[in-house]
Design an enzyme around this catalytic site. Sequence first.
Site, PDB file in Angstrom:
ATOM      1  N   CYS A   5    -107.338 -31.339 -25.327  1.00 24.48           N
ATOM      2  CA  CYS A   5    -107.117 -32.011 -26.606  1.00 24.48           C
ATOM      3  C   CYS A   5    -107.916 -31.373 -27.728  1.00 24.48           C
ATOM      4  O   CYS A   5    -107.611 -31.556 -28.889  1.00 24.48           O
ATOM      5  CB  CYS A   5    -107.388 -33.508 -26.513  1.00 24.48           C
ATOM      6  SG  CYS A   5    -108.674 -33.951 -25.390  1.00 24.48           S
ATOM      7  N   ARG A  45    -108.681 -27.950 -27.806  1.00 27.91           N
ATOM      8  CA  ARG A  45    -108.448 -26.524 -28.025  1.00 27.91           C
ATOM      9  C   ARG A  45    -107.231 -26.012 -27.263  1.00 27.91           C
ATOM     10  O   ARG A  45    -106.825 -26.604 -26.259  1.00 27.91           O
ATOM     11  CB  ARG A  45    -109.669 -25.694 -27.620  1.00 27.91           C
ATOM     12  CG  ARG A  45    -110.021 -25.807 -26.124  1.00 27.91           C
ATOM     13  CD  ARG A  45    -111.200 -24.934 -25.771  1.00 27.91           C
ATOM     14  NE  ARG A  45    -112.430 -25.450 -26.359  1.00 27.91           N
ATOM     15  CZ  ARG A  45    -113.084 -24.849 -27.330  1.00 27.91           C
ATOM     16  NH1 ARG A  45    -112.669 -23.700 -27.813  1.00 27.91           N
ATOM     17  NH2 ARG A  45    -114.179 -25.383 -27.805  1.00 27.91           N
ATOM     18  N   GLN A  65    -111.522 -28.323 -17.042  1.00 23.63           N
ATOM     19  CA  GLN A  65    -110.229 -28.045 -17.668  1.00 23.63           C
ATOM     20  C   GLN A  65    -109.899 -26.548 -17.580  1.00 23.63           C
ATOM     21  O   GLN A  65    -108.751 -26.173 -17.349  1.00 23.63           O
ATOM     22  CB  GLN A  65    -110.260 -28.508 -19.128  1.00 23.63           C
ATOM     23  CG  GLN A  65    -110.179 -30.025 -19.235  1.00 23.63           C
ATOM     24  CD  GLN A  65    -110.675 -30.558 -20.570  1.00 23.63           C
ATOM     25  OE1 GLN A  65    -111.460 -29.905 -21.263  1.00 23.63           O
ATOM     26  NE2 GLN A  65    -110.222 -31.741 -20.940  1.00 23.63           N
ATOM     27  N   PRO A  79    -119.356 -31.988 -19.958  1.00 24.22           N
ATOM     28  CA  PRO A  79    -118.991 -31.280 -18.739  1.00 24.22           C
ATOM     29  C   PRO A  79    -117.489 -31.084 -18.488  1.00 24.22           C
ATOM     30  O   PRO A  79    -117.123 -30.275 -17.647  1.00 24.22           O
ATOM     31  CB  PRO A  79    -119.594 -32.154 -17.644  1.00 24.22           C
ATOM     32  CG  PRO A  79    -119.567 -33.522 -18.219  1.00 24.22           C
ATOM     33  CD  PRO A  79    -119.674 -33.386 -19.702  1.00 24.22           C
TER      34      PRO A  79
END
Lengths: 437, 278
Positions: free
Chosen positions: A50, A52, A120, A115
């Site tokens: 969300c 990048r 991701q 973290p």
Amino acid sequence: MHIVIVGLSHKTAPVEVRERLAFAPTAMERPLRQLLDLPPLAEGLIVSTCNRVELCAATKEPDSAVAAMRRFLADYHDIALEEIDPHLYDYQGEDAIRHLFRVAASLDSMVLGEPQILGQIKTAYGYAVEFKTAGLILNRFLHKAFSVAKRIRTETGIASNAVSVSFAAVELARKIFDKLDDKGVMIIGAGEMCELAAKHFISNGVTKTLVTNRTFERAEKLAAEFNGRAVPFEQFTDHLAEVDIVLTSTGAPNFILGHRQMEEIIRRRKHKPMFLIDIAVPRDIDPKVNDIDNAYLYDVDDLQEVVQANLKERKKEAGKAEAIVDQEIGQFYQWLANLDVKPTIIALRSHLEKIREQELERTFSNLKDLTDKQKKGIEAMASAMVNKILHKPIAMLKRTQDETSGEDYVDAVRSLFDLPAPSFEDKDIRTLDEPEQ
Amino acid sequence: MIVDVLLFKITLLIYFVATICYLVGVITRKEQFNRSAKWILIGGFVLHCITLKVRWLTTGITPVASLHESLSFFAWSLIGIYLLFDLRYRTPMLGAFISPLALALMILGAAAPKKAPAVNPMLDSWWFPIHVTLAFLGYGVFAIAAMAGIMYLLQERMVKSKKFSGLFYRLPSLDTLDSMNYKCLTFGFPLMTMGIISGAIWANSAWGGYWRWDPKETWALITWFLYAALLHGRLSIGWRGRRAAIFAIIGFCCLLFTFFGVNLFLSGEHTFRSFTGE
């Protein structure tokens, strides 16, 4: 080979732009394949969160790759490039390596040291591996990024005092509700951030947990995890009045909660305050909801404001982390450069060795009455010649391998001696890989 | 006479120091300033009690007969109620809002003539101290409601607009501030109601009529209706938060007008003639 990154982040683009350029996490195959189809790209990876979107690639032509990747980002989302261009950044070579290391170590995150971003990136890398768009360079690059992130986490205090978007949400809730003991929370949709925030709320006293999801089974599963109750997605608004805190993070393309609905819910609650946290990108809740009395809506961007003050301490630690990044960049960049020079040197040497062997054989078969001593002398002479001929070029290749001109020499040597193109399966290169922990 | 004025001035000075201490504590965010401010305030309050007692003994009637006395009594009840509140909520921020208000009342009181009013036989009734004490305790409670309302509006604005200043960390939670509003209302409203009723009974015994539509009475009734509306809104319609805070502030403005405005602009039985020294 070069590493290039094209992307945008919360630092360069508002949520309105980011949500339009996000890639759905469940359908990564198509964009990854299309990315790899761009002619200058050898390997590709897409990180979409969300905060990048990062396109990372290995390429031989960094400038044209960057141009192609910018164009891809616009074309894939059907947006004019001019519209998003000012929000995009691109990095090449050392800067690209620094950028990814910093992103993975959470030095570029909205909440410094949070973290989630590492997980991701690991997920994004998992897709690239699954769809085989990551090759030797990105494999090595990403693993290096993970180990750098891990090192920074253990060696600096950047992750101490768990400040994160989810924790910031809890702190805000305390400024609204004071005590959370008798409060209820509803989790709409699922997502790592959402679940983490819910965990924070529960560990801070929230007693009532409702969970809803388009897939009811998932809601039930999550509800069981949180000791809560699952409600059907179709009727979730009926239950909203029962809770004080709403955490939403669905993949819905449109708002799932509008202004009028919320007004009605607040009225039903007798104007008891409600704290709504919209973690989704694209957003789930109409931003106008914040205009309603006693409703406090925070989206991903808003939460950033809250944590700024808490981040001052972490910023001090970030200095140490940057030093580690610099150090690791050196190592990795060296490896990347070696990747091109080493096989060239090996190929060059073996090419000349082959000539030497062939010529010695021919000479010895013509001159049959040579003594062993004479043979040894000729062999030594041939070896000395090969070494002397190779000495200067190899020294030059090695000396220039860290400079940009290094690749020009490599290219020249390959053309002049007609050396075969290096294969990534080359054993000598493989051994450069450190074993992964 | 001289003793009580001197005591009054010392009390004022102590309140001044306490106010400075509270403000410094809020700005520097150092806990020790708030702690000492509270003790200074307690000291001031004790001295204030003595001041009022001395004044009472000197003039022979409950010391609320002149404007000077009323202001002093107002400040006293405000500080007293704040200190009680602090036992429950422990918020130095409220002190930083209350102490300047009390100080302002004291300064006004210092400006007003301190001459003891000629003993009015009407004031020589048991209903008089009961009436004024109830009324002023109500004033004090509502002053706190208004200050909590201002704090609420400040904090609410920050939470809503998502722009935070240092005050954000110092101010209590919205819920705490709103529950102060409610608490004040549940204490203040009965006090005020009883104040008005006792006043009416006293008026009946003094003038032979319960209600004479004197400007002060009219304004007190308007104020009473405002607070009644707020209490009703809170209990049955679910008013809270911003609306309740705004109401508490408006109510207090109305109350201040009842106290000052009526004296200054209108005339009636409640007017302090001593304001001009007569």
